[in-house]
Every structure is written in C-alpha cells, then in structure tokens.
Design a protein around this motif. Structure first.
Motif, PDB file in Angstrom:
ATOM      1  N   ARG A  39      37.187  99.194  33.010  1.00 36.91           N
ATOM      2  CA  ARG A  39      37.285 100.046  34.212  1.00 36.91           C
ATOM      3  C   ARG A  39      37.805 101.680  33.663  1.00 36.91           C
ATOM      4  N   PRO A  40      36.912 102.266  32.784  1.00 32.64           N
ATOM      5  CA  PRO A  40      37.255 103.656  32.506  1.00 32.64           C
ATOM      6  C   PRO A  40      36.908 104.650  33.525  1.00 32.64           C
ATOM      7  N   ARG A  41      37.316 105.628  33.556  1.00 28.25           N
ATOM      8  CA  ARG A  41      37.011 106.666  34.608  1.00 28.25           C
ATOM      9  C   ARG A  41      35.672 107.104  34.435  1.00 28.25           C
ATOM     10  N   VAL A  42      35.091 107.374  33.026  1.00 27.54           N
ATOM     11  CA  VAL A  42      33.752 107.750  32.567  1.00 27.54           C
ATOM     12  C   VAL A  42      33.482 106.823  31.487  1.00 27.54           C
ATOM     13  N   ALA A  43      32.232 106.492  31.610  1.00 27.59           N
ATOM     14  CA  ALA A  43      31.580 105.549  30.534  1.00 27.59           C
ATOM     15  C   ALA A  43      30.173 106.349  29.866  1.00 27.59           C
ATOM     16  N   ILE A  44      30.070 106.237  28.590  1.00 26.20           N
ATOM     17  CA  ILE A  44      28.981 106.864  27.993  1.00 26.20           C
ATOM     18  C   ILE A  44      28.624 105.646  27.054  1.00 26.20           C
ATOM     19  N   PRO A  45      27.036 105.277  27.461  1.00 24.38           N
ATOM     20  CA  PRO A  45      26.559 104.349  26.608  1.00 24.38           C
ATOM     21  C   PRO A  45      25.861 104.987  25.152  1.00 24.38           C
ATOM     22  N   VAL A  46      25.926 104.542  24.128  1.00 25.79           N
ATOM     23  CA  VAL A  46      25.454 104.656  22.760  1.00 25.79           C
ATOM     24  C   VAL A  46      24.992 103.510  22.104  1.00 25.79           C
ATOM     25  N   HIS A  47      24.023 103.567  21.048  1.00 26.06           N
ATOM     26  CA  HIS A  47      23.842 102.493  20.309  1.00 26.06           C
ATOM     27  C   HIS A  47      22.638 101.979  20.916  1.00 26.06           C
ATOM     28  N   TYR A  48      21.544 102.284  21.560  1.00 24.73           N
ATOM     29  CA  TYR A  48      20.505 101.748  22.206  1.00 24.73           C
ATOM     30  C   TYR A  48      19.211 101.756  21.852  1.00 24.73           C
ATOM     31  N   ASP A  49      18.590 102.797  21.086  1.00 27.31           N
ATOM     32  CA  ASP A  49      17.376 103.004  20.682  1.00 27.31           C
ATOM     33  C   ASP A  49      16.864 103.572  19.514  1.00 27.31           C
ATOM     34  N   ASP A  50      17.729 103.320  18.368  1.00 25.14           N
ATOM     35  CA  ASP A  50      17.597 104.139  17.055  1.00 25.14           C
ATOM     36  C   ASP A  50      16.841 102.962  16.124  1.00 25.14           C
ATOM     37  N   TYR A  51      16.619 101.747  16.559  1.00 21.59           N
ATOM     38  CA  TYR A  51      16.202 100.762  15.405  1.00 21.59           C
ATOM     39  C   TYR A  51      15.424  99.841  16.337  1.00 21.59           C
ATOM     40  N   PRO A  52      14.349  99.052  15.798  1.00 20.28           N
ATOM     41  CA  PRO A  52      13.559  98.068  16.164  1.00 20.28           C
ATOM     42  C   PRO A  52      14.306  96.986  16.638  1.00 20.28           C
ATOM     43  N   VAL A  53      15.520  96.655  15.957  1.00 17.00           N
ATOM     44  CA  VAL A  53      16.202  95.497  16.520  1.00 17.00           C
ATOM     45  C   VAL A  53      17.067  95.674  17.860  1.00 17.00           C
ATOM     46  N   PHE A  54      17.180  96.900  18.101  1.00 19.45           N
ATOM     47  CA  PHE A  54      17.646  97.044  19.579  1.00 19.45           C
ATOM     48  C   PHE A  54      16.646  96.842  20.479  1.00 19.45           C
ATOM     49  N   ARG A  55      16.822  95.925  21.190  1.00 21.90           N
ATOM     50  CA  ARG A  55      15.858  95.027  22.189  1.00 21.90           C
ATOM     51  C   ARG A  55      16.223  95.553  23.764  1.00 21.90           C
ATOM     52  N   SER A  56      17.133  95.949  24.061  1.00 22.55           N
ATOM     53  CA  SER A  56      17.505  96.292  25.500  1.00 22.55           C
ATOM     54  C   SER A  56      17.776  97.925  25.668  1.00 22.55           C
ATOM     55  N   PRO A  57      16.657  98.395  26.015  1.00 28.72           N
ATOM     56  CA  PRO A  57      16.598 100.050  25.988  1.00 28.72           C
ATOM     57  C   PRO A  57      17.524 100.535  27.172  1.00 28.72           C
ATOM     58  N   LEU A  58      17.740 101.781  26.935  1.00 27.93           N
ATOM     59  CA  LEU A  58      18.576 102.449  27.740  1.00 27.93           C
ATOM     60  C   LEU A  58      18.099 102.344  29.421  1.00 27.93           C
TER      61      LEU A  58
END
Length: 299
Positions: A233-252
């Motif tokens: 429950r942060p007031r603000v959330a920032i997503p990171v680590h999502y599209d830089d490598y082919p092993v990342f399978r769940s895109p932004l």
C-alpha cells in the motif's frame, strides 16, 4: 538470530536537508537513481547496451534489448548502491568496471562476499530485517533488508538469494520518507510482515516482468505485482524491470491493463527510460533544518 543494525558515517556535512522534495530517475531494467534528504542512491546497476548479454548463472545468458538512459560516467556522486542480488541484469561487467571500489554496496550476504572478493571493500551483507544507517551530519538514511524469494522449490536453491529494501530518510527525530524496493522477488507469504512493520509507505519500486528461466517464473508478473501493491500500500508505485530482456515475459502493457481493472488506492506512475519522477513529500516532511538534534535512525 536477532536483526542487526550497523552505522556508516559518510563524509561531508548536511546542516539543512531538504525533505520536501526528491526524485527518482529511471535508467532501465531495475536501475534507478534516487535523490532525497541529502542522499543519492543507485539501485541494481545494469549498464549493458542492446545486443550485450547478461549472465544469469549456470551458463545461461540473455541478450539486452534496450540501452540504458545514461552511462556510468553520467552518474552524480553516489552515497551507496542498493543491490537486490548478484545477477547480470542487476550487476553487470560495465558497473563492476566503472563504480568506485569504495562505494558502499548494501546487498545480500551472498552478493557482499563475492563483491568484497572482487575488490569492493565496502560491500555489506544484510540478512532479512538487518539494517545499515548512513549518517551525514544531521541527516540519516536507514536501509533495512526486506523478505525476497526468487523462486520456489529446487529452483529457489539454485538461484542467488535476493532481498527487497526499505529506505527510511530523515533528520534528527523526523522520519520523512519511506521507500520500498521489492527486488526480484515473487509474491509470497513472508511479504505480509512488511505492512505489519511498516503500515505507512510513501513510495514503492516494484520489479516486474514475469521473468521466466527454463520455464520457471522468477519475478512478479502483472497479477503478482498488483497483489504486492495491494499488500504494501504505498502512496505511489513505480513499475521497473519489465521489458529489457527476452526472459521478461509479462510486458508493461499487461501490468497497465491489470492496474486499470484493479481499483487500487495507490497511484501508479509510469516512467520511460531517462524520465525522472520528481515528487513533493507530504506535509509531515517539510524541509527540516539542523536544530541540534543528534542524528540517528528512528526508534
């Protein structure tokens, strides 16, 4: 073993720490530069370029698809590096060749041992709930290791240990900002202890991507990311680590869709590589001047 807290006095003096505003620069992968309260931090330094291969262990590599927004020589003077774990997409050969051997690196005991062996003498290993308090003049930053789990079962034993981090910034007796960094963890039951210990979190950086190695999920996908945000429950959330490598399978895009249907209390901010999130801290954290209070971590 009871959690341990150690102190690290930094050079320089801050008589007036601006606690009213700060920033997060998104460099790429899980690499950010956080500036607040008189401190500048680097997280999970990955400065490989598109086409370079990150080493994931056991002979496995993954080819980077993107370029970092800045190069190591463009970094501001750093007070510390927060490192989730020792994988090639979080600590690469460019970072190792470029960063100062005197830079404090706050990470897992596993990673700290290896980094000290490579000449990074200020690498400090933190077991779960252990903390390091960085002090400069009247300003302080407390970094506490949060639960993290890269995989379950046998895969969990083969992958390096990971940690999340809670960053608490302040001056004297004032705690001004709490920032949670998930690290490369899956959503698991041990994370439930975080909101019990930290019921108020201002900002959260969540490592997503749904990374799969040999078919096994090893970082949060969109569904798990939503569950983690609901929990912390942060007031603000920032997503990171999502599209830089082919092993990342769940895109932004998958995470965006999940957020749109989730009715979260948390505000989600999306940053392009090279974009800076500049924030103003809530009224309890207006600029605090040195009034003679002894520096130190909150109780």
């Amino acid at each position: 073993m009871a959690p341990r807290t150690s102190l690290l006095a930094l050079d320089g003096r801050v008589d007036t720490a601006d606690l009213a505003r700060g920033s997060v620069l998104f460099v790429g992968t899980a690499t950010t530069v956080i500036r607040y309260g008189g401190f500048t931090l680097l997280t999970d330094p990955n400065f490989l370029h598109a086409g370079d291969h990150a080493h994931l262990g056991y002979g496995l590599t993954s080819r980077r698809l993107t370029d970092p927004a800045i190069e190591p020589e463009d970094l501001p003077p750093l007070d510390a590096c927060i490192l989730s774990h020792l994988h090639g997409d979080h600590w690469d050969r460019v970072a190792e060749a470029s960063l100062s051997r005197d830079l404090p690196i706050l990470t897992t005991p596993h990673a700290a041992r290896r980094l000290r062996g490579r000449g990074f003498g200020e690498a400090r290993g933190l077991s779960r709930w252990d903390a390091v308090v960085l002090e400069r003049g009247r300003a302080w930053l407390k970094v506490t290791a949060m639960p993290g789990r890269h995989a379950f079962g046998l895969a969990g034993a083969l992958l390096p240990p990971v940690m999340g981090s809670m960053l608490e910034f302040g001056v004297g007796e004032t705690t001004a900002l709490r920032t949670y960094i998930s690290g490369d963890t899956l959503f698991h039951e041990d994370l439930a202890e975080i909101p019990r210990r930290y019921p108020e979190v201002d900002l959260g950086l969540f490592h997503l991507g749904g990374t799969r190695v040999l078919g096994l999920l090893v970082t949060m996908d969109a569904r798990q990311g939503i569950a983690a945000i609901r929990l912390v429950r942060p007031r603000v959330a920032i997503p990171v680590h999502y599209d830089d490598y082919p092993v990342f399978r769940s895109p932004l895009s998958e995470f965006r869709s999940a957020v749109a249907g989730a009715d979260l209390d948390t505000e989600v901010r999306y940053l392009a590589r090279g974009e800076r999130y500049e924030f103003q801290v809530f009224p309890h954290a207006e600029a605090v001047e040195d009034a003679g209070a002894s520096p130190g971590a909150p109780a």
